[in-house]
Design a protein around this motif. Structure first.
Motif, PDB file in Angstrom:
ATOM      1  N   HIS A   1      -0.574  -2.055  -3.844  1.00 57.18           N
ATOM      2  CA  HIS A   1      -0.707  -2.273  -2.406  1.00 57.18           C
ATOM      3  C   HIS A   1      -1.218  -3.681  -2.121  1.00 57.18           C
ATOM      4  O   HIS A   1      -0.777  -4.329  -1.168  1.00 57.18           O
ATOM      5  CB  HIS A   1      -1.655  -1.236  -1.811  1.00 57.18           C
ATOM      6  N   MET A   2      -2.126  -4.162  -2.946  1.00 60.05           N
ATOM      7  CA  MET A   2      -2.657  -5.514  -2.770  1.00 60.05           C
ATOM      8  C   MET A   2      -1.541  -6.559  -2.881  1.00 60.05           C
ATOM      9  O   MET A   2      -1.465  -7.492  -2.071  1.00 60.05           O
ATOM     10  CB  MET A   2      -3.726  -5.790  -3.820  1.00 60.05           C
ATOM     11  N   LEU A   3      -0.648  -6.410  -3.849  1.00 62.32           N
ATOM     12  CA  LEU A   3       0.451  -7.361  -4.019  1.00 62.32           C
ATOM     13  C   LEU A   3       1.426  -7.286  -2.840  1.00 62.32           C
ATOM     14  O   LEU A   3       2.001  -8.304  -2.427  1.00 62.32           O
ATOM     15  CB  LEU A   3       1.189  -7.097  -5.330  1.00 62.32           C
ATOM     16  N   LYS A   4       1.610  -6.085  -2.309  1.00 57.23           N
ATOM     17  CA  LYS A   4       2.483  -5.929  -1.138  1.00 57.23           C
ATOM     18  C   LYS A   4       1.889  -6.655   0.068  1.00 57.23           C
ATOM     19  O   LYS A   4       2.605  -7.361   0.799  1.00 57.23           O
ATOM     20  CB  LYS A   4       2.665  -4.448  -0.833  1.00 57.23           C
ATOM     21  N   ILE A   5       0.587  -6.509   0.275  1.00 55.85           N
ATOM     22  CA  ILE A   5      -0.091  -7.196   1.367  1.00 55.85           C
ATOM     23  C   ILE A   5      -0.018  -8.711   1.154  1.00 55.85           C
ATOM     24  O   ILE A   5       0.243  -9.480   2.099  1.00 55.85           O
ATOM     25  CB  ILE A   5      -1.567  -6.755   1.449  1.00 55.85           C
ATOM     26  N   ALA A   6      -0.234  -9.138  -0.092  1.00 52.37           N
ATOM     27  CA  ALA A   6      -0.201 -10.570  -0.400  1.00 52.37           C
ATOM     28  C   ALA A   6       1.162 -11.178  -0.090  1.00 52.37           C
ATOM     29  O   ALA A   6       1.262 -12.301   0.411  1.00 52.37           O
ATOM     30  CB  ALA A   6      -0.549 -10.799  -1.874  1.00 52.37           C
ATOM     31  N   LYS A   7       2.225 -10.415  -0.356  1.00 58.42           N
ATOM     32  CA  LYS A   7       3.581 -10.928  -0.144  1.00 58.42           C
ATOM     33  C   LYS A   7       3.976 -10.940   1.329  1.00 58.42           C
ATOM     34  O   LYS A   7       4.475 -11.948   1.844  1.00 58.42           O
ATOM     35  CB  LYS A   7       4.574 -10.087  -0.944  1.00 58.42           C
ATOM     36  N   TYR A   8       3.729  -9.835   2.018  1.00 53.55           N
ATOM     37  CA  TYR A   8       4.244  -9.694   3.379  1.00 53.55           C
ATOM     38  C   TYR A   8       3.278 -10.140   4.473  1.00 53.55           C
ATOM     39  O   TYR A   8       3.703 -10.397   5.601  1.00 53.55           O
ATOM     40  CB  TYR A   8       4.663  -8.241   3.626  1.00 53.55           C
ATOM     41  N   GLU A   9       1.987 -10.250   4.139  1.00 56.54           N
ATOM     42  CA  GLU A   9       1.026 -10.619   5.178  1.00 56.54           C
ATOM     43  C   GLU A   9       0.273 -11.916   4.875  1.00 56.54           C
ATOM     44  O   GLU A   9      -0.169 -12.592   5.807  1.00 56.54           O
ATOM     45  CB  GLU A   9       0.017  -9.477   5.398  1.00 56.54           C
ATOM     46  N   TRP A  10       0.123 -12.234   3.587  1.00 51.48           N
ATOM     47  CA  TRP A  10      -0.650 -13.433   3.248  1.00 51.48           C
ATOM     48  C   TRP A  10       0.205 -14.604   2.791  1.00 51.48           C
ATOM     49  O   TRP A  10      -0.310 -15.678   2.516  1.00 51.48           O
ATOM     50  CB  TRP A  10      -1.671 -13.098   2.161  1.00 51.48           C
ATOM     51  N   GLY A  11       1.517 -14.414   2.713  1.00 51.20           N
ATOM     52  CA  GLY A  11       2.421 -15.524   2.431  1.00 51.20           C
ATOM     53  C   GLY A  11       2.558 -15.914   0.984  1.00 51.20           C
ATOM     54  O   GLY A  11       3.018 -17.031   0.674  1.00 51.20           O
ATOM     55  N   TYR A  12       2.215 -15.034   0.059  1.00 51.31           N
ATOM     56  CA  TYR A  12       2.387 -15.353  -1.369  1.00 51.31           C
ATOM     57  C   TYR A  12       3.786 -14.942  -1.800  1.00 51.31           C
ATOM     58  O   TYR A  12       4.197 -13.790  -1.600  1.00 51.31           O
ATOM     59  CB  TYR A  12       1.340 -14.635  -2.219  1.00 51.31           C
ATOM     60  N   THR A  13       4.528 -15.873  -2.372  1.00 46.21           N
ATOM     61  CA  THR A  13       5.904 -15.611  -2.787  1.00 46.21           C
ATOM     62  C   THR A  13       5.936 -15.188  -4.242  1.00 46.21           C
ATOM     63  O   THR A  13       5.397 -15.872  -5.110  1.00 46.21           O
ATOM     64  CB  THR A  13       6.778 -16.858  -2.612  1.00 46.21           C
ATOM     65  N   MET A  14       6.576 -14.053  -4.515  1.00 54.97           N
ATOM     66  CA  MET A  14       6.742 -13.589  -5.895  1.00 54.97           C
ATOM     67  C   MET A  14       8.234 -13.429  -6.159  1.00 54.97           C
ATOM     68  O   MET A  14       8.920 -12.698  -5.444  1.00 54.97           O
ATOM     69  CB  MET A  14       6.010 -12.260  -6.084  1.00 54.97           C
ATOM     70  N   SER A  15       8.711 -14.147  -7.146  1.00 57.11           N
ATOM     71  CA  SER A  15      10.139 -14.102  -7.448  1.00 57.11           C
ATOM     72  C   SER A  15      10.542 -12.763  -8.062  1.00 57.11           C
ATOM     73  O   SER A  15      11.719 -12.433  -8.130  1.00 57.11           O
ATOM     74  CB  SER A  15      10.512 -15.241  -8.401  1.00 57.11           C
ATOM     75  N   ARG A  16       9.558 -11.981  -8.508  1.00 51.84           N
ATOM     76  CA  ARG A  16       9.841 -10.668  -9.088  1.00 51.84           C
ATOM     77  C   ARG A  16       8.675  -9.741  -8.803  1.00 51.84           C
ATOM     78  O   ARG A  16       7.545 -10.182  -8.601  1.00 51.84           O
ATOM     79  CB  ARG A  16      10.045 -10.784 -10.607  1.00 51.84           C
ATOM     80  N   ASP A  17       8.958  -8.466  -8.795  1.00 53.43           N
ATOM     81  CA  ASP A  17       7.922  -7.454  -8.602  1.00 53.43           C
ATOM     82  C   ASP A  17       7.458  -6.995  -9.971  1.00 53.43           C
ATOM     83  O   ASP A  17       8.212  -6.339 -10.698  1.00 53.43           O
ATOM     84  CB  ASP A  17       8.486  -6.276  -7.800  1.00 53.43           C
ATOM     85  N   PRO A  18       6.223  -7.301 -10.364  1.00 56.53           N
ATOM     86  CA  PRO A  18       5.773  -6.908 -11.705  1.00 56.53           C
ATOM     87  C   PRO A  18       5.684  -5.398 -11.901  1.00 56.53           C
ATOM     88  O   PRO A  18       5.637  -4.919 -13.038  1.00 56.53           O
ATOM     89  CB  PRO A  18       4.382  -7.568 -11.809  1.00 56.53           C
ATOM     90  N   PHE A  19       5.683  -4.641 -10.808  1.00 57.76           N
ATOM     91  CA  PHE A  19       5.630  -3.181 -10.918  1.00 57.76           C
ATOM     92  C   PHE A  19       7.012  -2.567 -11.117  1.00 57.76           C
ATOM     93  O   PHE A  19       7.106  -1.379 -11.424  1.00 57.76           O
ATOM     94  CB  PHE A  19       4.982  -2.579  -9.671  1.00 57.76           C
TER      95      PHE A  19
END
Length: 329
Positions: free
Chosen positions: A131-149
């Motif tokens: 959930h933290m990574l989801k928030i980081a991507k969609y609300e905090w602007g962190y771009t992840m080229s892949r989902d580690p999960f």
């Protein structure tokens, strides 16, 4: 792969690849668009970087955990427990990893380590991180080229405890609690055993939410975020009648102080494998044995679904047998 879209007589070709920003160009003919798309893909296949790289906003997982703790956790009913969970995660080597370097392999390694000692806690840890990574991507602007999960096998949910608490065990707890420095330990145990309330709920209830005339108690800010009003048993009412009203709270003791007192009390008894939460299981099971219906027990327990309620219900076969005998008699 290049995609071509026609609009108003023009052809727009777009090329996308993971880790890069998309490249777009418009042509007056489909043939030119296809030709350009094939050319650009050919150059990319040869190793030429024709697409602009995504500029990744990076940080360590520890930074995200602290931000999550300070901004997301306070909105949850179980905030205190989650802070403890995050504190433990911050001490784990996983939190020192950079976000851009986090992989499924590293999460699997964490899962394997954690599951050995605490399989249920491992699942909760991973759910929090996801959930933290989801928030980081969609609300905090962190771009992840892949989902580690993606593709990660999560631990199986732990089996529901079937531990029943006997009258003798409750009596032993109350006897050993008498005369202890912490005078609230006994009343809290007895009240929980006859209401099925969670420990956090018991320790938060206040006198003005007690309707003595009708034997009702309103529990606010519950785990599922909704208030509920429950009927009290005669035993629970007698417990309340015996207490002084020296504070707004019915049981003026902190969760930490109660946790320590509970652990010390267990060491003074011969009772094995007992969790405080087992008192909630026991109370709910007894409500069914009293003949209460599923909706009636849900009203008291606060469970939203029958599935969750069933995890807390462990009927004694001999009690069911007695009901069958009476029905046939």
């Amino acid at each position: 792969m290049a995609s071509i879209r026609e609009r108003s007589g023009k052809f727009t070709v777009q090329i996308r690849r993971a880790g890069y920003s998309p490249l777009t160009k418009t042509f007056t003919s489909r043939a030119d668009a296809k030709r350009w798309g094939r050319m650009m893909e050919s150059r990319m296949d040869m190793g030429e970087e024709v697409l602009p790289r995504v500029v990744e906003k990076d940080c360590k997982l520890a930074d995200l955990l602290e931000r999550y703790r300070d901004n997301v956790t306070p909105q949850k009913a179980s905030a205190d427990k989650e802070r403890v969970r995050i504190k433990r995660l911050l001490s784990d080597p996983l939190s020192a990893l950079s976000l851009k370097d986090l992989t499924g392999k590293q999460l699997a390694s964490f899962r394997n380590r954690r599951a050995k000692t605490a399989p249920r806690a491992c699942g909760l840890d991973l759910a929090l991180l996801r959930h933290m990574l989801k928030i980081a991507k969609y609300e905090w602007g962190y771009t992840m080229s892949r989902d580690p999960f993606e593709g990660l096998t999560l631990p199986k949910p732990s089996k529901a405890r079937s531990r029943r608490v006997s009258d003798d065990e409750v009596s032993e707890l109350l006897t050993k609690a008498e005369g202890r420095y912490n005078v609230w330990i006994g009343p809290v145990i007895q009240f929980a055993a006859f209401t099925g309330m969670r420990r956090s709920e018991v320790l938060k209830v206040i006198w003005r939410d007690l309707d003595e005339a009708n034997g009702l108690l309103t529990i606010r800010d519950t785990k599922n975020g909704e208030d509920r009003t429950i009927p009290l048993t005669e035993v629970a009412l007698r417990v309340l009648e015996s207490l002084p009203r020296a504070s707004d709270r019915i049981f003026p003791i902190t969760e930490n102080a109660f946790r320590m007192a509970w652990q010390k009390l267990l060491k003074r008894t011969d009772i094995e494998d007992l969790h405080f939460h087992d008192l909630r299981h026991e109370a709910i099971s007894r409500f069914f044995e009293m003949g209460l219906s599923v909706p009636e027990v849900q009203l008291i327990s606060g469970h939203k679904t029958v599935t969750m309620l069933s995890r807390y219900t462990h009927m004694k076969p001999e009690r069911v047998r007695e009901k069958l005998r009476q029905a046939a008699g």
